[in-house]
Write a protein that holds these residues in place. Structure first.
Motif, PDB file in Angstrom:
ATOM      1  N   ARG A 156      -2.742  -9.908  -7.887  1.00 40.43           N
ATOM      2  CA  ARG A 156      -2.782  -9.983  -6.424  1.00 40.43           C
ATOM      3  C   ARG A 156      -2.279  -8.688  -5.805  1.00 40.43           C
ATOM      4  O   ARG A 156      -1.604  -7.899  -6.451  1.00 40.43           O
ATOM      5  CB  ARG A 156      -1.960 -11.173  -5.936  1.00 40.43           C
ATOM      6  N   ARG A 157      -2.622  -8.477  -4.537  1.00 35.84           N
ATOM      7  CA  ARG A 157      -2.274  -7.227  -3.865  1.00 35.84           C
ATOM      8  C   ARG A 157      -1.518  -7.510  -2.567  1.00 35.84           C
ATOM      9  O   ARG A 157      -1.681  -8.551  -1.926  1.00 35.84           O
ATOM     10  CB  ARG A 157      -3.538  -6.411  -3.538  1.00 35.84           C
ATOM     11  N   ALA A 158      -0.703  -6.538  -2.175  1.00 39.89           N
ATOM     12  CA  ALA A 158      -0.037  -6.519  -0.864  1.00 39.89           C
ATOM     13  C   ALA A 158      -0.364  -5.183  -0.222  1.00 39.89           C
ATOM     14  O   ALA A 158      -0.334  -4.141  -0.881  1.00 39.89           O
ATOM     15  CB  ALA A 158       1.462  -6.702  -1.014  1.00 39.89           C
ATOM     16  N   VAL A 159      -0.703  -5.216   1.059  1.00 41.31           N
ATOM     17  CA  VAL A 159      -1.097  -4.013   1.795  1.00 41.31           C
ATOM     18  C   VAL A 159      -0.307  -3.944   3.089  1.00 41.31           C
ATOM     19  O   VAL A 159      -0.126  -4.956   3.778  1.00 41.31           O
ATOM     20  CB  VAL A 159      -2.609  -4.011   2.105  1.00 41.31           C
ATOM     21  N   SER A 160       0.190  -2.750   3.403  1.00 44.20           N
ATOM     22  CA  SER A 160       0.865  -2.534   4.681  1.00 44.20           C
ATOM     23  C   SER A 160       0.608  -1.103   5.123  1.00 44.20           C
ATOM     24  O   SER A 160       0.487  -0.203   4.281  1.00 44.20           O
ATOM     25  CB  SER A 160       2.368  -2.785   4.545  1.00 44.20           C
ATOM     26  N   TRP A 161       0.500  -0.894   6.429  1.00 38.90           N
ATOM     27  CA  TRP A 161       0.257   0.454   6.939  1.00 38.90           C
ATOM     28  C   TRP A 161       1.091   0.728   8.168  1.00 38.90           C
ATOM     29  O   TRP A 161       1.622  -0.178   8.811  1.00 38.90           O
ATOM     30  CB  TRP A 161      -1.223   0.668   7.262  1.00 38.90           C
ATOM     31  N   SER A 162       1.228   2.002   8.460  1.00 40.59           N
ATOM     32  CA  SER A 162       1.929   2.461   9.659  1.00 40.59           C
ATOM     33  C   SER A 162       1.030   3.461  10.370  1.00 40.59           C
ATOM     34  O   SER A 162       0.612   4.463   9.774  1.00 40.59           O
ATOM     35  CB  SER A 162       3.259   3.117   9.286  1.00 40.59           C
ATOM     36  N   LEU A 198       8.008  -3.302  -1.289  1.00 38.78           N
ATOM     37  CA  LEU A 198       7.756  -1.867  -1.170  1.00 38.78           C
ATOM     38  C   LEU A 198       6.627  -1.601  -0.191  1.00 38.78           C
ATOM     39  O   LEU A 198       6.660  -0.626   0.563  1.00 38.78           O
ATOM     40  CB  LEU A 198       7.425  -1.268  -2.542  1.00 38.78           C
ATOM     41  N   ALA A 199       5.604  -2.446  -0.226  1.00 34.71           N
ATOM     42  CA  ALA A 199       4.482  -2.258   0.687  1.00 34.71           C
ATOM     43  C   ALA A 199       4.928  -2.344   2.141  1.00 34.71           C
ATOM     44  O   ALA A 199       4.441  -1.601   2.999  1.00 34.71           O
ATOM     45  CB  ALA A 199       3.387  -3.302   0.407  1.00 34.71           C
ATOM     46  N   THR A 200       5.858  -3.228   2.440  1.00 33.22           N
ATOM     47  CA  THR A 200       6.291  -3.390   3.829  1.00 33.22           C
ATOM     48  C   THR A 200       7.270  -2.311   4.262  1.00 33.22           C
ATOM     49  O   THR A 200       7.371  -1.993   5.447  1.00 33.22           O
ATOM     50  CB  THR A 200       6.937  -4.768   4.032  1.00 33.22           C
ATOM     51  N   ARG A 201       8.022  -1.706   3.316  1.00 31.83           N
ATOM     52  CA  ARG A 201       9.054  -0.723   3.667  1.00 31.83           C
ATOM     53  C   ARG A 201       8.562   0.715   3.666  1.00 31.83           C
ATOM     54  O   ARG A 201       8.897   1.496   4.564  1.00 31.83           O
ATOM     55  CB  ARG A 201      10.234  -0.846   2.702  1.00 31.83           C
ATOM     56  N   ILE A 202       7.819   1.090   2.643  1.00 31.30           N
ATOM     57  CA  ILE A 202       7.542   2.500   2.411  1.00 31.30           C
ATOM     58  C   ILE A 202       6.778   3.167   3.555  1.00 31.30           C
ATOM     59  O   ILE A 202       7.140   4.282   3.976  1.00 31.30           O
ATOM     60  CB  ILE A 202       6.806   2.697   1.076  1.00 31.30           C
ATOM     61  N   PRO A 203       5.706   2.587   4.118  1.00 35.94           N
ATOM     62  CA  PRO A 203       4.995   3.290   5.199  1.00 35.94           C
ATOM     63  C   PRO A 203       5.884   3.626   6.389  1.00 35.94           C
ATOM     64  O   PRO A 203       5.802   4.731   6.941  1.00 35.94           O
ATOM     65  CB  PRO A 203       3.867   2.314   5.581  1.00 35.94           C
ATOM     66  N   GLU A 204       6.747   2.709   6.802  1.00 34.36           N
ATOM     67  CA  GLU A 204       7.633   2.999   7.930  1.00 34.36           C
ATOM     68  C   GLU A 204       8.688   4.033   7.558  1.00 34.36           C
ATOM     69  O   GLU A 204       9.060   4.874   8.386  1.00 34.36           O
ATOM     70  CB  GLU A 204       8.300   1.712   8.422  1.00 34.36           C
ATOM     71  N   LEU A 205       9.169   3.999   6.311  1.00 36.52           N
ATOM     72  CA  LEU A 205      10.120   5.019   5.879  1.00 36.52           C
ATOM     73  C   LEU A 205       9.468   6.399   5.857  1.00 36.52           C
ATOM     74  O   LEU A 205      10.105   7.402   6.189  1.00 36.52           O
ATOM     75  CB  LEU A 205      10.667   4.668   4.493  1.00 36.52           C
TER      76      LEU A 205
END
Length: 433
Positions: free
Chosen positions: A218-224, A416-423
């Protein structure tokens, strides 16, 4: 009624269709095909484009895609094995694609739910029964999104951007479209020092990070999303000259990983990013396929944001990434290979975290405003596939006045997907202040 094609594109399409009938995959295509066909990992890659305005009717979108993408013979290739050559995968050409099979509409969704939908779709393998690509139309608040996804053995990231531009550009812009299933050989041979650097890139110099290991299905995706002005301010932060956008992205990633507490304290071995570099020549910018090589770039974990940017920018200039990538591409494509115990072992080694700590891929649409009918293209995000042992992949795509940083992880590392883009965005802001 069959849509008309420009003469130049029609000639190129016929020529490539003849060449693509049952040809062996180039080594890089076969490498990516092996990942999924061996059951190691799903190799679906994608591009998500946001539009502000009224979405087109599905029949209109299908008709437009058939006109604009019809000349690309690459979109008619299907992977498989020839009965007489079971040790090496092949591309088999076919007739013009059926838009009804490849282009679909999905139910309207909220902006927040779009990340989950993208994660679900990039986790779905594209099977070998037909050319492995699809385009999805998704209505969202204030507009709509187009999600173009493909098997990585068929298309690389720049190919996805090329197709997006071709879909939205004026008709005359695609009149000379060319597509080939083979790696281009026309680029100049690299100097000897570039070949030596390319060979050095196979040495184990990267640090395995705490999240490395098995990649689940499965995958998790997040963007900023951020205004391009923030990246421009970071590029202008160096007193020695303007940094590249790629250097800003890599340096910001280094800081984000440190803030997330995953880089450790020891200076060696260092954290290294595997950076895909396009190797197309100026005359091959519209050629589809896999025409890139990866270069390893150290990510400094110490110092202030501008100091990290200075270190990354200095390395990328000194290493001459384009030259180094062409040297590697030349080595990879110079001789046919067959799968065996040694090649399989080497393949697993190159996928190892000892080779690179994570994937960091940045690109730009290299164009001004684009639109689909009256709807303006507002932003573009890249959805990278995960490699064996690497549950985190990062991308940054610039379009017009916007920048999107995207993280793709497996579900086990979704935090990590939810944190890294905003960091990463925080690091970019810190560079520019």
């Amino acid at each position: 009624m069959t849509p008309s094609k420009p003469p130049a594109a029609l000639a190129a399409s016929r020529h490539d269709a003849e060449r693509s009938a049952g040809v062996e995959m180039p080594p890089l295509d076969a490498w990516l095909h092996r990942h999924q066909s061996s059951g190691a990992v799903c190799m679906t890659t994608g591009l998500l484009a946001w539009f502000e305005g009224t979405p087109p009717a599905l029949p209109e979108l299908r008709a437009l895609a058939q006109r604009r993408w019809g000349p690309y013979a690459r979109l008619r290739l299907t992977p498989g094995f020839h009965p007489a050559h079971l040790d090496w995968p092949r591309w088999t050409g076919g007739p013009d694609f059926d838009p009804a099979q490849h282009i679909t509409s999905l139910p309207a969704t909220g902006s927040a739910a779009l990340e989950g939908l993208a994660a679900q779709l990039v986790a779905q393998p594209l099977g070998p029964s037909r050319p492995p690509w699809q385009l999805h139309l998704v209505p969202v608040e204030g507009g709509f999104a187009l999600l173009l996804r493909a098997h990585h053995a068929l298309l690389d990231g720049m190919s996805l951007i090329t197709l997006l531009r071709a879909l939205l550009a004026a008709p005359e812009a695609t009149a000379g479209a060319v597509s080939s299933p083979r790696i281009p050989r026309q680029y100049p041979g690299p100097p000897r020092h570039a070949l030596a650097r390319a060979l050095a890139d196979v040495l184990p110099r990267a640090r395995p990070l705490p999240f490395h290991g098995r990649v689940d299905t499965r995958r998790a995706v997040s963007w900023s999303r951020m205004p391009v002005a923030e990246v421009r301010a970071a590029r202008d932060a160096l007193p020695t000259g303007r940094a590249s956008s790629n250097a800003v992205f890599l340096a910001a990633t280094a800081g984000a990983l440190r803030t997330a507490g995953v880089t450790g304290r020891l200076p060696l071995p260092g954290v290294c990013a595997m950076v895909p570099v396009d190797v197309r020549t100026e005359g091959e910018t519209v050629v589809l396929g896999n025409h890139y090589a990866t270069v390893r770039v150290p990510l400094p974990a110490r110092g202030r944001p501008v100091q990290r940017l200075a270190a990354v920018d200095a390395f990328t200039r000194r290493a001459a990434l384009k030259e180094r990538a062409r040297a590697q591409a030349l080595m990879v494509s110079s001789a046919p290979r067959r799968y065996g115990l040694l090649s399989d072992a080497l393949g697993r080694y190159a996928d190892s975290p000892l080779y690179a700590s994570l994937l960091c891929s940045s690109a730009a649409t290299y164009t001004g405003p684009l639109a689909l009918g009256s709807a303006r293209l507002a932003a573009v995000a890249g959805l990278a596939p995960l490699s064996p042992g690497h549950p985190l992949a990062l991308t940054m795509i610039l379009h017009d006045a916007s920048v999107v940083v995207t993280a793709v992880t497996d579900q086990a590392h979704r935090e990590l997907a939810t944190r890294i883009p905003e960091l990463i965005r925080e690091e970019i802001r810190a560079m520019g202040t």
